[in-house]
Scaffold this motif. Sequence first.
Motif, short mmCIF file in Angstrom:
data_model
loop_
_atom_site.label_atom_id
_atom_site.label_comp_id
_atom_site.label_asym_id
_atom_site.label_seq_id
_atom_site.Cartn_x
_atom_site.Cartn_y
_atom_site.Cartn_z
N ILE A 56 -11.60 5.11 -23.94
CA ILE A 56 -11.42 6.10 -23.15
C ILE A 56 -9.82 6.15 -22.55
CG2 ILE A 56 -11.95 7.63 -21.23
CD1 ILE A 56 -14.81 6.42 -21.71
N ILE A 57 -9.04 7.15 -22.70
CA ILE A 57 -7.53 7.16 -22.06
C ILE A 57 -7.93 7.99 -20.78
CG2 ILE A 57 -5.30 7.61 -22.41
CD1 ILE A 57 -6.64 5.47 -24.36
N HIS A 58 -8.22 7.13 -19.94
CA HIS A 58 -8.32 7.94 -18.45
C HIS A 58 -7.55 8.50 -18.03
CE1 HIS A 58 -12.36 5.62 -18.09
NE2 HIS A 58 -11.86 4.48 -18.38
N GLY A 59 -7.57 9.71 -17.50
CA GLY A 59 -6.52 10.43 -16.74
C GLY A 59 -6.76 10.61 -15.20
N GLY A 60 -7.80 9.83 -14.81
CA GLY A 60 -7.68 9.52 -13.27
C GLY A 60 -9.09 10.38 -12.76
N LEU A 61 -9.45 11.33 -13.87
CA LEU A 61 -10.57 12.35 -13.28
C LEU A 61 -11.76 11.43 -12.98
CD1 LEU A 61 -10.10 14.97 -16.27
CD2 LEU A 61 -9.29 14.83 -13.82
N LYS A 62 -12.16 10.56 -13.19
CA LYS A 62 -13.51 9.92 -13.14
C LYS A 62 -13.55 9.44 -11.60
CE LYS A 62 -14.46 5.47 -14.66
NZ LYS A 62 -14.77 4.55 -15.55
N HIS A 104 -11.40 15.16 -25.86
CA HIS A 104 -12.01 15.39 -24.83
C HIS A 104 -13.42 14.58 -24.52
CE1 HIS A 104 -12.95 19.11 -26.70
NE2 HIS A 104 -14.20 18.66 -26.64
N GLN A 105 -13.72 14.62 -23.32
CA GLN A 105 -15.22 14.04 -23.15
C GLN A 105 -15.72 15.08 -22.12
OE1 GLN A 105 -14.90 9.95 -21.44
NE2 GLN A 105 -12.53 10.68 -21.44
N TYR A 106 -17.06 14.91 -22.12
CA TYR A 106 -17.85 15.73 -21.27
C TYR A 106 -18.42 14.88 -20.00
CZ TYR A 106 -18.06 19.08 -24.98
OH TYR A 106 -17.69 20.10 -25.73
N GLN A 152 -15.83 19.85 -19.15
CA GLN A 152 -14.93 19.12 -20.27
C GLN A 152 -13.81 18.45 -19.64
OE1 GLN A 152 -14.39 21.18 -24.25
NE2 GLN A 152 -12.36 20.88 -23.80
N LEU A 153 -13.64 17.46 -19.77
CA LEU A 153 -12.43 16.53 -19.09
C LEU A 153 -11.48 16.46 -20.34
CD1 LEU A 153 -14.24 13.53 -17.47
CD2 LEU A 153 -13.91 15.67 -16.61
N LEU A 251 -21.03 11.78 -29.62
CA LEU A 251 -20.93 12.15 -28.22
C LEU A 251 -20.32 11.34 -27.48
CD1 LEU A 251 -23.07 13.95 -26.49
CD2 LEU A 251 -24.65 11.85 -26.22
N TYR A 252 -19.19 12.10 -26.36
CA TYR A 252 -18.33 11.36 -25.64
C TYR A 252 -18.63 12.07 -24.37
CZ TYR A 252 -16.34 10.13 -30.08
OH TYR A 252 -16.20 10.00 -31.50
N ALA A 253 -19.40 11.13 -23.61
CA ALA A 253 -19.87 11.92 -22.20
C ALA A 253 -20.02 10.92 -21.21
CB ALA A 253 -20.92 12.65 -22.44
#
Length: 404
Positions: A56-62, A104-106, A152-153, A251-253
């Motif tokens: 996962i290439i995080h963009g900091g949303l989590k 993207h991921q959910y 949707q992220l 699934l990517y969630a």
Amino acid sequence: MGANALIEDIRADVVILGGGITGLWLLAHLRARGYAAVLCEARALGAGQTLCSQGIIHGGLKYALGGALSEASRALTHMPARWRDCLEGARTPDLRGARLLSAHQYLVSGWRLAGFLASRMLQGRVNRVDSGQVPEPFAAALGPSARGGVYQLDEPVVDVRSVLAALGHAHADALLAVDADGTRLLQDAGDVTGLEVRDREGRRLRILGGHVVLCAGAGNEGLGRMIPSGAAPMQRRPLCMVMLRGALPELYAHWLGTGAAPRVTVTSHRDARGTPVWYVGGELAESGVAREPEAQVRRAREELSRLVPGVDLASCAGAVLSVDRAEGRHASGQRPDGPVLARAGAVTQVWPTKLAFAPLVAEQVEARLSLGGMRPGRCPMPSTQGWPRPALAPLPWDEARAWC
Ligand SMILES: Cc1cc2nc3c(=O)[nH]c(=O)nc-3n(C[C@H](O)[C@H](O)[C@H](O)COP(=O)(O)OP(=O)(O)OC[C@H]3O[C@@H](n4cnc5c(N)ncnc54)[C@H](O)[C@@H]3O)c2cc1C
């Protein structure tokens, strides 16, 4: 060549130890800028945390779920765009040979993420999915009365092995397979002057004049003991990931629990035979270190059966992967906000904290080399012809034996 024979000395600007994402990205970055750099790997490319990651290439949303933007969230903001540019060949390193698994991921939540969505910095990067557009696996789970929703992220998921393959292929001439027990720092009056490595047949190679960068993940702990002035401390945070293999949809969630951290995170992959694999992390993997493997697989099945009741999990095989996250030590023992770099003379230790941070780490190392007076073009790229090259490590689900 006899055992322990010294075959030759070479000169390099930079010697990198460790062929995970950090070392390989750094190698590509430095060589693109004209540095003579080589990389030594003791097992196989990706054999540490990198191929255990979810890609996962995080963009900091989590990390912004509580509504406030943490330091970690800010630092990660630019990483998805940075990786996308490389995947499209618009920036170095050129990752057009690598595979994007999902753009993207959910994020699935039982509560409305008002604070999260209100942040101006996040606008355009997270969107609520209209109830009629909710993808099939979540629609059944949420039901019409759900108070939260599906978001949707704008954070991609990459096929990590294909990223390593692309980087390794492009720089194969700079990769050296070494014996983990045969590495030592060369010193002159307490100053590090280079590195000596040994291959599995006992042949030795001295790499002189270079700055040494330790990108060996958990291996940095042992390597750090060689640093004359002392090493920066490391921490390990264990995970017990779950792998489910069978006829599963892609699934990517992330599913939120009661807190702001994802309770369960699922990414989708395929094993060597092409069978779908769900790789399950999140808080479930953190708390799972206290469970027996079978109990952990059972817990994952139970939780996911509630979250995606339409998916047949009963007929899937399950296995676990116990693995530590190796990071620069944080005073609280929690995840550091960003990469941790520690320089001691001619040696720098690096822990990226996240795969997503690899591009930033490479820039930070280069900036430190520059500050230390190093410039590219000082010496030509050395020839390492005839030295064994490291292979690419297998994926965890292709190595796992104990499926239940
Ligand atoms: C289960 C899990 C899931 C994760 N998911 C994500 C995610 O989705 N997104 C994200 O951004 N981050 C994720 N991470 C974090 C990410 O995987 C790591 O931050 C990153 O892979 C670390 O890369 P690295 O190259 O520094 O170290 P590693 O990947 O550990 O690589 C170190 C390399 O050094 C080699 N080595 C060790 N000792 C020596 C030695 N003495 N000499 C030479 N070589 C040596 C090893 O064989 C290995 O190849 C996850 C981590 C884990 C554990």
